[in-house]
Design a protein around this motif. Structure first.
Motif, PDB file in Angstrom:
ATOM      1  N   GLY A 280     -13.786  -8.058   4.991  1.00  0.00           N
ATOM      2  CA  GLY A 280     -14.662  -7.565   3.917  1.00  0.00           C
ATOM      3  C   GLY A 280     -14.715  -6.053   3.837  1.00  0.00           C
TER       4      GLY A 280
ATOM      5  N   ARG B 116       0.906  -1.147   0.000  1.00  0.00           N
ATOM      6  CA  ARG B 116       0.000   0.000   0.000  1.00  0.00           C
ATOM      7  C   ARG B 116       0.950   1.202   0.000  1.00  0.00           C
TER       8      ARG B 116
ATOM      9  N   ARG C 256      -7.172 -14.589   3.794  1.00  0.00           N
ATOM     10  CA  ARG C 256      -6.583 -14.056   2.564  1.00  0.00           C
ATOM     11  C   ARG C 256      -5.515 -14.987   2.004  1.00  0.00           C
TER      12      ARG C 256
ATOM     13  N   GLU D 131     -16.594  -7.463   9.519  1.00  0.00           N
ATOM     14  CA  GLU D 131     -15.786  -6.405  10.170  1.00  0.00           C
ATOM     15  C   GLU D 131     -16.377  -5.021   9.905  1.00  0.00           C
TER      16      GLU D 131
END
Ligand code: F6P
Length: 363
Positions: free
Chosen positions: A195, A74, A287, A250
């Motif tokens: 999610g 990221r 994941r 979540e």
């Protein structure tokens, strides 16, 4: 000869490697060169050894591997213009004129911005004498193609994101494991699943494991959810069920609407129903691991289509994102897909659920 770059960006998702493999091999098959950009946008910003030509054999074995073998990040630097300027320079220096990006909505927003700024970035690089006018002429058009890689299945315009079905399968597997203890001890489990803003994983996992109760961010719980949930679970127990599973997305937890949190749900099950209750947050297990067959197939078909989209692009074609709709691989405008996705997220954050549901229905 076209030189096509492929990058994975944002959170890793099972199937990303399949997408890299398909883009590399289809590029070579179509007479182009393929380049992997390692570590997501960080690879563009830093250049050098993070941009590497890929040959047919380099992606052998990729299809069945989880995560992303070319790395992801990221990347904060790319969010700023100086980072994108470096990215443009490194792309031109490597001779790359098309970029396929496999990532979530954030990564694809960055991609579209990059394409829009591209002529200005090249002008600036020429002005700084970091590129020549000749290089600018050769690389004046940049093609961007998006592939949606995310476990969340939160992207508008597509029925499934690469990775969501693997994650769903993993969640089901994990809940099946938890079921063993739940059944044996007659316990209750409150399971939090990932999610982000999207309740798809929670909802589908609930349906697939016959959960007793599900909380998702798109639909707020009723005012008297506590009594409602307890009465449903009590009834299930009276019918002979030895276990209780409550799934909290979540996104629902983050909103804490009407005080829904895993702890609050646990307290109710323990105190009001006298059930021996545990909380399990599945976390990054969801994941990881090998992609399921569907994600291998989806990433392969979409990777092939992404290269076709690069080769068909004209300077006026808006950047496409490769989607799957009713089992057909299709191209949709990238910007619209990202904008629609952000609209839903905004509606959820603003707790405007009727709008969020309306937007999801319209997808
Ligand atoms: O977008 C994928 C996702 O796994 C979300 O479900 C979750 O909210 C987030 O990424 C977690 O991000 P990180 O791995 O950076 O903690």
């Amino acid at each position: 000869q076209r030189r096509i770059g492929i990058m994975t960006s944002g959170g890793d998702a099972p199937g990303m490697n399949g997408a890299v493999r398909a883009v590399v091999r289809m590029s070579i098959f179509m007479g182009c060169e393929a380049y992997a950009i390692y570590e997501g946008y960080e690879g563009l910003v830093q250049g050098g050894s993070l941009i590497k030509q890929m040959h047919w054999d380099d992606v052998r074995g990729y299809l069945s591997e989880g995560g992303t073998l070319i790395g992801t990040a990221r990347c904060k630097a790319f969010m700023e213009r100086p980072g994108r300027l470096q990215g443009a320079k490194h792309m031109v220096m490597a001779g790359i004129d098309a970029l396929v990006i496999c990532g979530g909505d954030g990564s694809l927003t960055g991609a579209d911005k990059f394409r829009k700024e591209w002529p200005g970035l090249l002008d600036e690089l020429v002005a700084k004498k970091e590129l020549t006018a000749e290089q600018k002429r050769t690389y004046q058009h940049l093609n961007i193609v998006g592939l949606v890689g995310s476990i969340d299945n939160d992207m508008s315009s597509t029925d499934a994101t690469i990775g969501c079905y693997s994650s769903l399968a993993r969640i089901c597997e994990a809940i099946d494991c938890i079921d063993a203890t739940a059944e044996s001890h007659q316990r209750a489990f409150v399971i939090e699943v990932m999610g982000r803003h999207c309740g798809w994983l929670a909802l589908m996992a609930g349906v697939s494991t016959s959960a007793d109760f599900i909380f998702i961010p798109e639909k707020p719980p009723s005012e008297n959810w506590e009594a409602e949930m307890c009465s449903i679970i009590r009834r299930h127990r009276e019918m002979g069920k030895r276990k209780t599973i409550v799934i909290v997305a979540e996104g629902a937890h983050d909103l804490a609407l009407r005080k829904v949190t895993p702890t609050r749900v646990k307290d109710l099950l323990s105190n009001d129903l006298k059930l021996d209750t545990r909380i399990t947050t599945l976390g990054h297990v969801q994941r990881g691991g090998r992609p399921c067959a569907y994600d291998r197939m989806l990433s392969t078909l979409q990777g092939v289509e992404a290269v076709r989209a690069v080769l068909n692009a004209t300077p006026d074609t808006p950047s496409p994102v490769i989607c799957v709709i009713e089992n057909k691989i299709v191209r949709k405008p990238l910007l619209k897909a990202v904008e629609d996705t952000l609209e839903v997220a905004k509606a959820i954050e603003a707790k405007d659920f009727s709008r969020a549901m309306h937007l999801r229905d319209a997808e």
